[in-house]
Motif scaffolding. Structure first.
Motif, mmCIF file in Angstrom:
data_model
loop_
_atom_site.group_PDB
_atom_site.id
_atom_site.type_symbol
_atom_site.label_atom_id
_atom_site.label_comp_id
_atom_site.label_asym_id
_atom_site.label_seq_id
_atom_site.Cartn_x
_atom_site.Cartn_y
_atom_site.Cartn_z
ATOM 1 N N ARG A 182 0.840 -1.199 0.000
ATOM 2 C CA ARG A 182 0.000 0.000 0.000
ATOM 3 C C ARG A 182 0.876 1.250 0.000
ATOM 4 N N ARG A 183 1.933 1.293 0.817
ATOM 5 C CA ARG A 183 2.839 2.434 0.889
ATOM 6 C C ARG A 183 3.518 2.630 -0.470
ATOM 7 N N ALA A 184 3.951 1.556 -1.110
ATOM 8 C CA ALA A 184 4.624 1.644 -2.418
ATOM 9 C C ALA A 184 3.661 2.226 -3.466
ATOM 10 N N ALA A 185 2.405 1.771 -3.442
ATOM 11 C CA ALA A 185 1.410 2.267 -4.396
ATOM 12 C C ALA A 185 1.126 3.741 -4.140
ATOM 13 N N LEU A 186 0.977 4.127 -2.872
ATOM 14 C CA LEU A 186 0.712 5.532 -2.541
ATOM 15 C C LEU A 186 1.890 6.416 -2.923
ATOM 16 N N ASP A 187 3.111 5.944 -2.712
ATOM 17 C CA ASP A 187 4.303 6.715 -3.099
ATOM 18 C C ASP A 187 4.357 6.893 -4.613
ATOM 19 N N ALA A 188 4.057 5.853 -5.346
ATOM 20 C CA ALA A 188 4.058 5.932 -6.815
ATOM 21 C C ALA A 188 2.993 6.919 -7.295
ATOM 22 N N GLN A 189 1.830 6.862 -6.671
ATOM 23 C CA GLN A 189 0.756 7.789 -7.045
ATOM 24 C C GLN A 189 1.144 9.236 -6.719
ATOM 25 N N ALA A 190 1.812 9.452 -5.619
ATOM 26 C CA ALA A 190 2.251 10.803 -5.239
ATOM 27 C C ALA A 190 3.270 11.321 -6.257
ATOM 28 N N ARG A 191 4.202 10.455 -6.688
ATOM 29 C CA ARG A 191 5.176 10.865 -7.703
ATOM 30 C C ARG A 191 4.481 11.199 -9.016
ATOM 31 N N MET A 192 3.490 10.417 -9.394
ATOM 32 C CA MET A 192 2.737 10.681 -10.636
ATOM 33 C C MET A 192 1.994 12.011 -10.532
ATOM 34 N N ARG A 193 1.355 12.269 -9.382
ATOM 35 C CA ARG A 193 0.653 13.546 -9.194
ATOM 36 C C ARG A 193 1.619 14.720 -9.260
ATOM 37 N N ALA A 194 2.792 14.584 -8.678
ATOM 38 C CA ALA A 194 3.795 15.656 -8.705
ATOM 39 C C ALA A 194 4.259 15.906 -10.143
ATOM 40 N N ARG A 195 4.485 14.842 -10.918
ATOM 41 C CA ARG A 195 4.884 15.014 -12.328
ATOM 42 C C ARG A 195 3.786 15.702 -13.121
ATOM 43 N N ARG A 196 2.542 15.289 -12.888
ATOM 44 C CA ARG A 196 1.419 15.923 -13.603
ATOM 45 C C ARG A 196 1.274 17.388 -13.217
ATOM 46 N N ALA A 197 1.464 17.711 -11.936
ATOM 47 C CA ALA A 197 1.361 19.104 -11.495
ATOM 48 C C ALA A 197 2.455 19.945 -12.150
ATOM 49 N N GLU A 198 3.676 19.422 -12.214
ATOM 50 C CA GLU A 198 4.773 20.147 -12.862
ATOM 51 C C GLU A 198 4.492 20.318 -14.354
ATOM 52 N N GLN A 199 3.987 19.272 -14.974
ATOM 53 C CA GLN A 199 3.646 19.341 -16.401
ATOM 54 C C GLN A 199 2.561 20.397 -16.633
ATOM 55 N N GLU A 200 1.573 20.456 -15.758
ATOM 56 C CA GLU A 200 0.504 21.441 -15.881
ATOM 57 C C GLU A 200 1.041 22.865 -15.699
ATOM 58 N N ARG A 201 1.960 23.046 -14.760
ATOM 59 C CA ARG A 201 2.576 24.373 -14.576
ATOM 60 C C ARG A 201 3.334 24.802 -15.835
ATOM 61 N N ARG A 202 4.095 23.876 -16.434
ATOM 62 C CA ARG A 202 4.818 24.201 -17.666
ATOM 63 C C ARG A 202 3.847 24.553 -18.784
#
Length: 138
Positions: free
Chosen positions: A11-31
């Protein structure tokens, strides 16, 4: 207990992966947001430059027809002919340069019905009595 620990790690591994994906999407949206602002700003600058150039061309066409007494078709010929400028485009430019032009939806800008008649017969001088129309022309 071992199953519970394994589930917690998964569960922790899945949540960490999802957090990294959200951070990448947020950065992509800012760009993308920043690039969108650059595009819209550049287009607004282009529109301002085009409007200024068209106003200068319209003023010169107005002088050619009003002060020099040329018909709009003759003025177009003096500007290089229909390969560079059509009479219709010249009329639009000249009309857009009029400071009191009123734009009505679905119609070309006209200041008076006399201007509309003068454009149909080929010159604004008749509608304005050959005067400068109240504008300072230098």
């Amino acid at each position: 207990m071992a199953d519970q620990t394994a589930r917690q790690r998964a569960r922790r591994a899945a949540l960490d992966a999802q957090a990294r994906m959200r951070a990448r999407r947020a950065e992509q949206e800012r760009r993308r947001d920043a690039l969108g602002v650059v595009v819209v700003s550049a287009l607004a600058e282009r529109d301002a430059v085009v409007a200024a150039c068209e106003a200068r061309a319209g003023e010169a066409l107005a002088k050619m027809t009003e002060q020099e007494g040329l018909s709009l078709a003759d003025a177009v010929e003096w500007c290089g002919g229909a390969d560079l400028l059509t009479v219709r485009e010249a009329a639009r430019l000249r009309q857009a340069a009029q400071p009191s032009a009123v734009v009505r939806p679905g119609r070309e800008a006209r200041t008076t019905d006399a201007d509309a008649r003068a454009d149909r017969v080929g010159g604004a001088g008749a509608a304005q009595g050959g005067s400068d129309g109240g504008r300072a022309i230098g």
